[in-house]
Design a protein around this motif. Structure first.
Motif, PDB file in Angstrom:
ATOM      1  N   UNK A  59       0.889  -1.116   0.091  1.00 41.59           N
ATOM      2  CA  UNK A  59      -0.063  -0.016   0.031  1.00 41.59           C
ATOM      3  C   UNK A  59       0.995   1.169  -0.047  1.00 41.59           C
ATOM      4  N   UNK A  60       0.210   2.225  -0.712  1.00 38.71           N
ATOM      5  CA  UNK A  60       0.458   3.410  -0.888  1.00 38.71           C
ATOM      6  C   UNK A  60       0.430   4.946  -1.857  1.00 38.71           C
ATOM      7  N   UNK A  61       1.117   5.594  -2.130  1.00 41.65           N
ATOM      8  CA  UNK A  61       0.247   7.106  -2.575  1.00 41.65           C
ATOM      9  C   UNK A  61       0.675   6.561  -3.961  1.00 41.65           C
ATOM     10  N   UNK A  62       0.249   6.682  -5.080  1.00 42.24           N
ATOM     11  CA  UNK A  62       0.721   6.601  -6.238  1.00 42.24           C
ATOM     12  C   UNK A  62       2.241   7.292  -6.683  1.00 42.24           C
ATOM     13  N   UNK A  63       2.846   6.761  -7.459  1.00 44.63           N
ATOM     14  CA  UNK A  63       4.157   7.074  -7.693  1.00 44.63           C
ATOM     15  C   UNK A  63       5.248   6.405  -6.682  1.00 44.63           C
ATOM     16  N   UNK A 131      -2.077  -4.848  -9.369  1.00 48.28           N
ATOM     17  CA  UNK A 131      -2.411  -2.924  -8.866  1.00 48.28           C
ATOM     18  C   UNK A 131      -3.358  -2.503  -8.592  1.00 48.28           C
ATOM     19  N   UNK A 132      -3.700  -1.591  -7.876  1.00 48.08           N
ATOM     20  CA  UNK A 132      -4.975  -1.243  -7.947  1.00 48.08           C
ATOM     21  C   UNK A 132      -6.380  -2.905  -7.747  1.00 48.08           C
ATOM     22  N   UNK A 173      -3.573   2.187  -3.913  1.00 49.45           N
ATOM     23  CA  UNK A 173      -2.835   4.002  -3.147  1.00 49.45           C
ATOM     24  C   UNK A 173      -4.571   3.727  -2.514  1.00 49.45           C
ATOM     25  N   UNK A 174      -5.568   3.310  -3.071  1.00 47.89           N
ATOM     26  CA  UNK A 174      -6.583   3.559  -1.827  1.00 47.89           C
ATOM     27  C   UNK A 174      -6.128   2.350  -0.033  1.00 47.89           C
TER      28      UNK A 174
END
Length: 215
Positions: A59-63, A131-132, A173-174
């Motif tokens: 988990x983590x923010x985009x990028x 991913x996602x 990223x959610x």
């Protein structure tokens, strides 16, 4: 001129040292750039989970490099010589996601002229990176749960399950925990995917790594 030459020589030696260190990191299979405490924690987590062959949630923010971490886990595992396939669940239209993941039989839908294997079958023996995963439809989530639990998938339009030997690594990223609370993500799938959780810090939380990234 002498002073400038000396400064340039020192800078060149610094670059060479950084490059040597980055090559060593790449050879280790991590390919992570940085020496911050937060990134060292991530590197240590990769070393711990890679041989375990268990499911992992990143988990983590985009990028923040979620696919980089997934690849590092794969290439440091006993599946490193088998396929690594990455699927962006958020980039595939809802009506096609099941077909892409699990394959389809001829005539399963308009335009399905032949049988086609999905990512699960193509990644057999290796690692599948989803991913996602929070973007997966409820129907796809139900099939994902079966794939995790039973290690088998059924092609869209088919009736016969197929055994698959795939290590699943998911990323989002959610806030999946919040999605479970609101009923938009299956609780049973969340806990099946969340056996090992790796949290990736954004760059603003490890600013000491910026000079290394620039070099």
């Amino acid at each position: 001129i002498v002073a400038l030459a000396a400064d340039h020589a020192r800078y060149q030696r610094s670059l060479e040292e950084d490059n040597r260190r980055l090559v060593e990191e790449s050879e280790d299979g991590h390919n992570l750039v940085g020496e911050s405490a937060r990134l060292k924690e991530v590197s240590a987590a990769i070393s711990r989970v890679a041989p375990a062959d268990t499911t992992v949630l990143i988990q983590g923010e985009s990028g923040t490099g979620k696919e980089v971490i997934a690849r590092a886990i794969h290439y440091n595992s006993n599946r490193s010589t088998a396929p690594f396939l990455a699927v962006n669940c958020g980039a595939i239209p809802d009506q096609l996601l099941e077909s892409e993941l699990f394959g389809h039989t001829k005539g399963a839908f308009t335009g399905a002229a032949t049988n086609r294997v999905g990512f699960f079958q193509a990644a057999d023996g290796g690692t599948l990176f989803l991913d996602e995963i929070g973007n997966a439809t409820p129907a796809a989530q139900a099939k994902l749960l079966r794939a995790v639990q039973e290690k088998e998938v059924t092609m869209l339009g088919g009736t016969k399950p197929q055994r698959v030997n795939v290590r699943l690594i998911s990323a989002s990223n959610s806030d999946l925990n919040e999605m479970v609370r609101t009923g938009t993500f299956r609780e049973d799938l969340y806990y099946r995917r969340n056996l090992i959780n790796i949290q990736l810090p954004p760059l603003r939380d490890r600013v000491e790594d910026i000079p290394l990234l620039i070099n």
